[in-house]
Design an enzyme around this catalytic site. Structure first.
Site, PDB file in Angstrom:
ATOM      1  N   THR A 173       0.855  -1.181   0.000  1.00 13.12           N
ATOM      2  CA  THR A 173       0.000   0.000   0.000  1.00 13.12           C
ATOM      3  C   THR A 173       0.888   1.227   0.000  1.00 13.12           C
ATOM      4  O   THR A 173       1.374   1.663   1.035  1.00 13.12           O
ATOM      5  CB  THR A 173      -0.919  -0.008   1.235  1.00 13.12           C
ATOM      6  OG1 THR A 173      -1.718  -1.197   1.205  1.00 13.12           O
ATOM      7  CG2 THR A 173      -1.842   1.200   1.238  1.00 13.12           C
TER       8      THR A 173
ATOM      9  N   LYS B  72      -7.231   1.086  -3.481  1.00 15.01           N
ATOM     10  CA  LYS B  72      -6.814   0.508  -2.204  1.00 15.01           C
ATOM     11  C   LYS B  72      -6.925   1.554  -1.088  1.00 15.01           C
ATOM     12  O   LYS B  72      -7.377   1.267   0.024  1.00 15.01           O
ATOM     13  CB  LYS B  72      -5.374   0.012  -2.337  1.00 15.01           C
ATOM     14  CG  LYS B  72      -4.649  -0.277  -1.046  1.00 15.01           C
ATOM     15  CD  LYS B  72      -5.185  -1.494  -0.321  1.00 15.01           C
ATOM     16  CE  LYS B  72      -4.384  -1.715   0.971  1.00 15.01           C
ATOM     17  NZ  LYS B  72      -4.909  -2.772   1.809  1.00 15.01           N
TER      18      LYS B  72
ATOM     19  N   LYS C   9      -0.471   5.569   8.763  1.00 11.78           N
ATOM     20  CA  LYS C   9       0.152   5.709   7.445  1.00 11.78           C
ATOM     21  C   LYS C   9      -0.915   5.701   6.347  1.00 11.78           C
ATOM     22  O   LYS C   9      -0.913   6.546   5.451  1.00 11.78           O
ATOM     23  CB  LYS C   9       1.132   4.547   7.214  1.00 11.78           C
ATOM     24  CG  LYS C   9       1.965   4.669   5.951  1.00 11.78           C
ATOM     25  CD  LYS C   9       2.405   3.299   5.428  1.00 11.78           C
ATOM     26  CE  LYS C   9       1.226   2.554   4.790  1.00 11.78           C
ATOM     27  NZ  LYS C   9       1.581   1.359   4.039  1.00 11.78           N
TER      28      LYS C   9
END
Lengths: 296, 296, 296, 296
Positions: A94, A170, A239
């Protein structure tokens, strides 16, 4: 196929194992080399530098923890310079849409193809080949890595020719997940402050409108007030929410819910909970409301 | 049983029908009398005043649109004064915990019992006896209305002796639902602004982590950009989010996500969308991000 | 003193002029060279490359629009390599604390000193030598640039030995300013939606509790609904609010108000208002509330 | 003039004294009678019921703590029924626009006039006749109370014929003040978490862009970390922010900044700080950021 696998952490390790078991030839690299050990026993060749792992590989899979680690392992390390022409970088981590765009350009210059293929699922699902994989990139490259993806997940979701589109999708999914967790946390704290136990609330929610894995899993964790060991740490969640906010910053687009989650995660991390599961957002909501601990 | 049914709107009408069909004796009242007409054909006695409906009833079901309408129909109208001693007020609407507490006290003074039994589900589910019903109140009263609840829903969720606890739980669930919708809206607008169509995003989300009715239903609506006729109007959603915020105000407890949804709904209503389905929050998110309309 | 001045835009130009007038020897560089022209007439030497400007300078003043432009002009361009040993980089722009830290390190390696000296004030104040200057860095370096700072502003605010501390303070001030503007915008829109004109509201506010320049200036702009030409553009404001949010992200610390302003600025920019003054946040608040235009 | 004064708390007491000293005839009532004692010594007649105080009064001043107390003292108590025809209710408290509208209607029915005249200022300013007074109502009534207002404040701000407009303006000002405090709190905590002391930050802010009483007073309090005794309590601030949010709810209009302040105040009160000055929002911001206490 000859595969280089960069990044054999919680997610990368079971994925690399599955590739080995499927019969692929694997060279692997991890910053903390010790964590790649189990792969050696399973037949992989370990290297001390990422550039050594990629030499001769047809596909270079990356599964690193963030943008910086990915850039470091591929670019700064010289790995992309060492890669064979026409090989494919298959980035399953990711990372930001911005990095995907940059790496696409860098790969093109070197005659390589960059395919973005971020995954949905936790380590258990990676081990069980049950990941959902969102894939985007040049059609021939995507088609070439098809067998690999099939060996790693239960379903592949094609997202077009532009790699960064897979990253956007995503990031959208993780944004929604983070909001769902924070929503459980706030609703539970409101309940506790108003005489309804988290147990009763979660039982109702997860058997009616919210009978899906996201709510059931985090609901159960909040019911048990158990956030360690982390399935997905607050730091990792932070994050990901920041990836969504950076995408919004660049769009530009407002993203109000994400900011609320960001602030709660910042508070969780600042108070020492960075390594807890991000379900511990419930603790922050409870502290803010001075709500009692859940009565089970 | 002899039942008075106050409030025969979108939800109340199919519920009242089900009670008639189950063999109960029904007198019904609705502010706009014409909307109760279908019940007359099915055998109910219609009255022009709520006080007339409740006379002689063992159970007084209320299914009104908000706190004010409920207070008006029960208290200001004199209905509670006309009610038979020992009868039960069964409030199935989404009203505030505060009103439930006040009505509990008012009923007690008059020798009546107040049971809160808010429901989860839309008109279709009401018609199909598929509602989830959260019920709280004095055990004997709850036990007495048991057969009624069974005739109306698929499952009854007991929430204890204090009526307002059922309202708190209903408010928690609707809060989470409102956040889920806004989360779809913001994520979709972010995607549109970043090159991912709402269609692609919704398809992925509703087949993976968010494979539950809430996300699937509203996701499909956003994919089709179809918000009329409303299943649940923005105005009603606004009422419910404000119920959560009032509960938080009184606790007191922070409730950051709810405020974000409140602001988006206020914007939707201010721009003329009050009668649209609250899934039209997607239009507000898109306007804010100046995102293109969904490409399907 | 021999000074190199990099970045002669709205702010840099009047500042550079003041240095010339005070008797300093100036070489100047600007990405768009034409904008530096007026300095040539005033006696400065113009260069086409930043590296040429810095050669032989005792102090290198930078006043560039953001982190990227500053990094480019100093590092990527080779300017720091061309700089004389022991010269001082005096960065007066609003850049990130992170960049200040990075440049401090880079300068140290080359035997240069980095002093951060961001300013408070608009072009008019720069021209009138009325800036407030926050300065931080090694004491000898700060002391050496003292005469320059005195030639540029009305007051110097010492902020210690660590350059980035000055940036943090500048970011704090701009954060507060952005919130003050958004607060005027939201309060005015609420008033318009509730029957109070922006004119009446602003008159009251700016003569009572908010009788300070920030509120008076932006209040008057909102009263006149005049946002062009921009004193400080929405795009620049967006940059500054994002600097605050990045600082918070790295801390980590929550920063809820800043996120609200960020979202409103994103909406303003997305709708085509990036070059308007950031006081145009009032238009966004009005649109969200569907409030009428101010009646003056 | 014969004046009834209802509500002699922190604000009402010095105001009533000033009216006495100016030579008006005063009957006074306070829920906690003991607090009105000082007025008796100064020549006022005290009553045990608000209805007794208003009998024969030409002007009925109310300065009560919130909507409920005002409604109770005027309506439920029977005071308005006891009031002489043509007398004027002069409501100087911070109450909702909604209550002002309701009381206007109630007064009209009884042949009374309702004038809204909320004030800006703390007890010290009330004592020193330095209040700012926003006044709205029927012109003749406003004109009749003119001398009273002059005896109480430094300046009267006319706000038109509709009483509730004055309340809207007062609510706008308090909304802005609450945001200014929260903005100081968040910026200070961000600084503390990034190496800048609250002292340094506040000194800079309050001598540059924010050189106005609001920021200087609360800045100094945060610098000293002193929030007791309260000048204006968190609980009162919470009431006022909720007035703004209720106005927004009814408009309807978004009001994002107010929600952020509301949540922080809820957290402050939930953690036991309801009686602290609302400047203690700085403690909440610091706790959320796990920032060190200010180094002075």
């Amino acid at each position: 196929m000859k595969i280089a696998f960069l990044g054999t952490g919680n997610m990368g390790l079971p994925m690399a194992k599955n590739l080995l078991e499927t019969g692929h030839e694997l060279s692997a690299w991890n910053r903390t080399a010790a964590r790649a050990k189990p792969l050696q026993d399973a037949g992989a060749r370990l290297t001390l530098a990422s550039a050594d792992a990629v030499r001769g590989a047809e596909v270079i899979v990356t599964m690193l923890s963030n943008d910086a680690a990915t850039h470091e392992a591929l670019v700064d390390s010289g790995a992309l310079d060492a890669a064979a022409r026409a090989s494919i970088v298959l980035d399953m981590a990711t990372v930001s849409a911005r990095l995907a765009t940059e790496l696409t350009r860098i790969c093109e210059k070197r005659g390589l193809a960059y395919v973005a293929a971020p995954v949905l699922g936790r380590p258990e699902e990676a081990a069980a080949r049950r990941l959902h994989i969102i894939v985007a990139g040049a059609p021939e490259a995507v088609s070439k890595v098809g067998p690999l993806l099939s060996a790693l997940g239960q379903k592949v979701w094609p997202a077009g020719d532009v790699p960064s589109r897979a990253n956007v999708m995503k990031i959208q999914i993780n944004l929604m997940l983070s909001v769902a967790i924070q929503s459980l946390a706030e609703a539970a704290a409101l309940g506790e402050a108003s005489g309804v136990s988290t147990g009763d609330f979660v039982t109702l929610a997860s058997h009616t409108l919210f009978a899906c894995p996201a709510y059931q899993g985090y609901g159960a964790a909040m019911q048990a007030a158990k956030y360690e060991p982390a399935g997905f740490s607050a730091r990792n969640g932070y994050k990901d929410v920041n990836l969504a906010l950076e995408l919004a910053r660049d769009a530009p687009a407002p993203l109000a819910l994400a900011s609320v989650v960001r602030d709660a995660l910042a508070e969780l991390i600042a108070s020492g909970g960075g390594n807890k599961d991000w379900g511990a957002l419930a603790e922050i909501a409870r502290r803010r409301a001075a709500a009692p601990r859940p009565t089970r």
